[in-house]
Design a protein around this motif. Structure first.
Motif, PDB file in Angstrom:
ATOM      1  N   UNK A  45      60.936  24.135  46.002  1.00 11.53           N
ATOM      2  CA  UNK A  45      60.248  25.423  46.090  1.00 11.53           C
ATOM      3  C   UNK A  45      58.756  25.152  46.066  1.00 11.53           C
ATOM      4  N   UNK A  46      58.019  25.827  46.916  1.00 15.75           N
ATOM      5  CA  UNK A  46      56.562  25.638  46.976  1.00 15.75           C
ATOM      6  C   UNK A  46      55.873  26.924  46.561  1.00 15.75           C
ATOM      7  N   UNK A  47      55.023  26.831  45.516  1.00 13.82           N
ATOM      8  CA  UNK A  47      54.242  27.980  45.063  1.00 13.82           C
ATOM      9  C   UNK A  47      52.772  27.760  45.399  1.00 13.82           C
ATOM     10  N   UNK A  48      52.083  28.792  45.883  1.00 14.42           N
ATOM     11  CA  UNK A  48      50.687  28.630  46.291  1.00 14.42           C
ATOM     12  C   UNK A  48      49.702  28.547  45.134  1.00 14.42           C
ATOM     13  N   UNK A  49      50.134  28.937  43.926  1.00 19.91           N
ATOM     14  CA  UNK A  49      49.232  28.939  42.779  1.00 19.91           C
ATOM     15  C   UNK A  49      49.665  27.915  41.740  1.00 19.91           C
ATOM     16  N   UNK A  50      48.690  27.363  41.024  1.00 21.92           N
ATOM     17  CA  UNK A  50      48.963  26.333  40.033  1.00 21.92           C
ATOM     18  C   UNK A  50      49.413  26.967  38.717  1.00 21.92           C
ATOM     19  N   UNK A  51      50.182  26.217  37.943  1.00 21.82           N
ATOM     20  CA  UNK A  51      50.606  26.687  36.631  1.00 21.82           C
ATOM     21  C   UNK A  51      52.058  26.341  36.361  1.00 21.82           C
ATOM     22  N   UNK A  52      52.313  25.505  35.337  1.00 25.74           N
ATOM     23  CA  UNK A  52      53.684  25.129  35.031  1.00 25.74           C
ATOM     24  C   UNK A  52      54.515  26.343  34.634  1.00 25.74           C
ATOM     25  N   UNK A  53      53.947  27.213  33.793  1.00 27.47           N
ATOM     26  CA  UNK A  53      54.665  28.408  33.390  1.00 27.47           C
ATOM     27  C   UNK A  53      55.004  29.298  34.567  1.00 27.47           C
ATOM     28  N   UNK A  54      54.071  29.413  35.513  1.00 25.11           N
ATOM     29  CA  UNK A  54      54.318  30.228  36.707  1.00 25.11           C
ATOM     30  C   UNK A  54      55.489  29.654  37.513  1.00 25.11           C
ATOM     31  N   UNK A  55      55.508  28.334  37.661  1.00 26.29           N
ATOM     32  CA  UNK A  55      56.575  27.694  38.424  1.00 26.29           C
ATOM     33  C   UNK A  55      57.929  27.893  37.760  1.00 26.29           C
ATOM     34  N   UNK A  56      57.983  27.689  36.437  1.00 25.82           N
ATOM     35  CA  UNK A  56      59.247  27.841  35.718  1.00 25.82           C
ATOM     36  C   UNK A  56      59.745  29.286  35.775  1.00 25.82           C
ATOM     37  N   UNK A  57      58.848  30.215  35.563  1.00 25.91           N
ATOM     38  CA  UNK A  57      59.244  31.620  35.571  1.00 25.91           C
ATOM     39  C   UNK A  57      59.789  32.031  36.934  1.00 25.91           C
ATOM     40  N   UNK A  58      59.159  31.542  37.994  1.00 22.85           N
ATOM     41  CA  UNK A  58      59.602  31.898  39.343  1.00 22.85           C
ATOM     42  C   UNK A  58      60.998  31.349  39.620  1.00 22.85           C
ATOM     43  N   UNK A  59      61.202  30.071  39.344  1.00 21.66           N
ATOM     44  CA  UNK A  59      62.495  29.454  39.650  1.00 21.66           C
ATOM     45  C   UNK A  59      63.592  30.015  38.755  1.00 21.66           C
ATOM     46  N   UNK A  60      63.309  30.131  37.475  1.00 22.14           N
ATOM     47  CA  UNK A  60      64.336  30.607  36.543  1.00 22.14           C
ATOM     48  C   UNK A  60      64.776  32.036  36.845  1.00 22.14           C
ATOM     49  N   UNK A  61      63.850  32.877  37.235  1.00 21.53           N
ATOM     50  CA  UNK A  61      64.214  34.275  37.502  1.00 21.53           C
ATOM     51  C   UNK A  61      64.941  34.431  38.843  1.00 21.53           C
TER      52      UNK A  61
END
Length: 410
Positions: A83-99
């Protein structure tokens, strides 16, 4: 959630095809370490994990060839996606994938694989069985084996001490990059987590504790990555800001922790003849009562040098009664926010009046018999306060905070 109790709204086909475990590897500019990490993790899961799994590479705004490496791995390895996210942030990445995941249990680990993979099955097993709601790897728990420098050791232990002092956290290690959560818990909990960076883990764990969820801790073998790119100073400052924000949010009642506890929290085990929550309330009330009594006696002794016994008793009892009601509201009966605060204080003053009658009456009876020294007055007041304390608890539980108590028992 056990494997036999997946959400009823899913079809039988989805139940069969959906993985039990989704392991997220959040990355940012990790073109060198990513492939050996994912291949090693993939080999371990295929050999050791007895259920269906998925590995999700969550790239957050990498500027090197990390996205290309991730896409190639997803093509050549089964059960690997990217998965590729345009914005940085570990929490952002985890929240996106987990949800967005359809797995029953959601986990993540750092790309450096500092934590020994042998701890992965012990980490997620209590979540698969339904015994626990979240699980964390701990480098500070008894039985863990850790290799790292003095600087990181001191920073980690200091941070966890700060969490205990400010947010009353009971978990031992907030920062270890090795955690898991049940999917239905994440669905309710993650919308309340605001941080998108490194504080994401801490915020999630604190909210989970406040909601009464069970957090399973696994001692891990952990070897520090000397090539870690984490900016310690910037991360520490961000964490402190996160602690301050979360403390304000919990103190003001802005976060609906009580509602979350009703939805997900584990209720205390029933004990015949003992109302739910009574034991904990008694212990907390006793602690507040000891502090209040000491403050009352100190104030009375100070005021007694320049005033009569009745005046000194009135002022000392009034000051400590207001503080006592506020402390019991927050600590004993766990009322958050400012709603109903003035009503609770007004009712607390009625309780105070009853306590004043008991203590003043005791003093009046004592002085009818003789003119006792101050030490005798204090002894009589201690006994009178013990009686008043029992009456105060009963009135607070059954009248002042009755709605709160009934809500927690429901």
């Amino acid at each position: 959630m056990s494997l036999s109790t997946l959400p009823s709204h899913t079809s039988e086909q989805v139940r069969v095809l959906a993985p039990v475990l989704d392991v997220v590897v959040p990355v940012h500019n990790e073109e060198i370490d990513l492939e050996p990490c994912v291949r090693r993790l993939h080999d371990h899961l295929r050999a050791e994990f007895p259920y269906r799994f998925r590995i999700t590479i969550a790239d957050n705004a990498s500027t090197d060839s990390t996205p290309d490496v991730a896409a190639r791995l997803a093509e050549v390895l089964p059960d690997v996606t990217s998965v590729r996210l345009p914005e940085k942030g570990r929490g952002r990445a985890l929240k996106h994938v987990w949800t967005h995941s359809d797995a029953a249990v959601l986990a993540y680990m750092d790309v450096d694989l500092s934590t020994d993979l042998g701890a992965l099955l012990p980490l997620v097993a209590p979540l698969i069985s339904g015994h626990s709601d979240l699980a964390i790897g701990s480098r500070l728990a008894r039985g863990s084996r850790v290799v790292r420098g003095v600087k990181r050791e001191v920073i980690s232990r200091t941070y966890n001490l700060i969490l205990r002092g400010t947010l009353s956290a009971r978990f031992s290690d907030a920062q270890c990059g090795f955690k898991a959560i049940r999917a239905e818990v994440a669905e309710r909990l993650l919308p309340l987590v605001e941080d998108t960076g490194w504080f994401f883990d801490t915020e999630m764990l604190v909210l989970a504790e406040r909601a009464g969820l069970r957090i399973h801790e696994v001692p891990v073998d952990w070897v520090d990555d000397p090539d870690s790119r984490v900016d310690i100073v910037a991360t520490a400052l961000a964490d402190l800001r996160g602690i301050a924000r979360l403390t304000r949010a919990l103190g003001s009642g802005r976060l609906p922790v009580a509602a979350l506890r009703e939805q997900l929290g584990r209720n205390p085990l029933p004990v015949a003849g003992v109302p739910a929550g009574l034991t904990g309330q008694l212990l907390r009330f006793a602690a507040v009562g000891v502090a209040s009594t000491l403050a009352y006696l100190l104030l009375y002794a100070l005021l007694r040098t320049g005033a009569g016994p009745q005046a000194a008793n009135l002022v000392a009892l009034l000051v400590t009664a207001v503080a006592n009601t506020a402390a019991n509201r927050r600590l004993t009966f766990r009322v958050r926010g400012n709603g109903g605060a003035w009503r609770h204080q007004a009712q607390g003053l009625v309780v105070f009046a009853i306590g004043l009658g008991l203590t003043s009456g005791s003093l009046a009876l004592l002085h009818l018999a003789s003119t006792p020294p101050t030490i005798v007055e204090l002894a009589v007041l201690v006994l009178a306060n013990l009686v008043a304390t029992g009456v105060r608890f009963l009135l607070m539980r059954s009248w002042v905070f009755r709605t709160t108590t009934r809500t927690k028992q429901a």
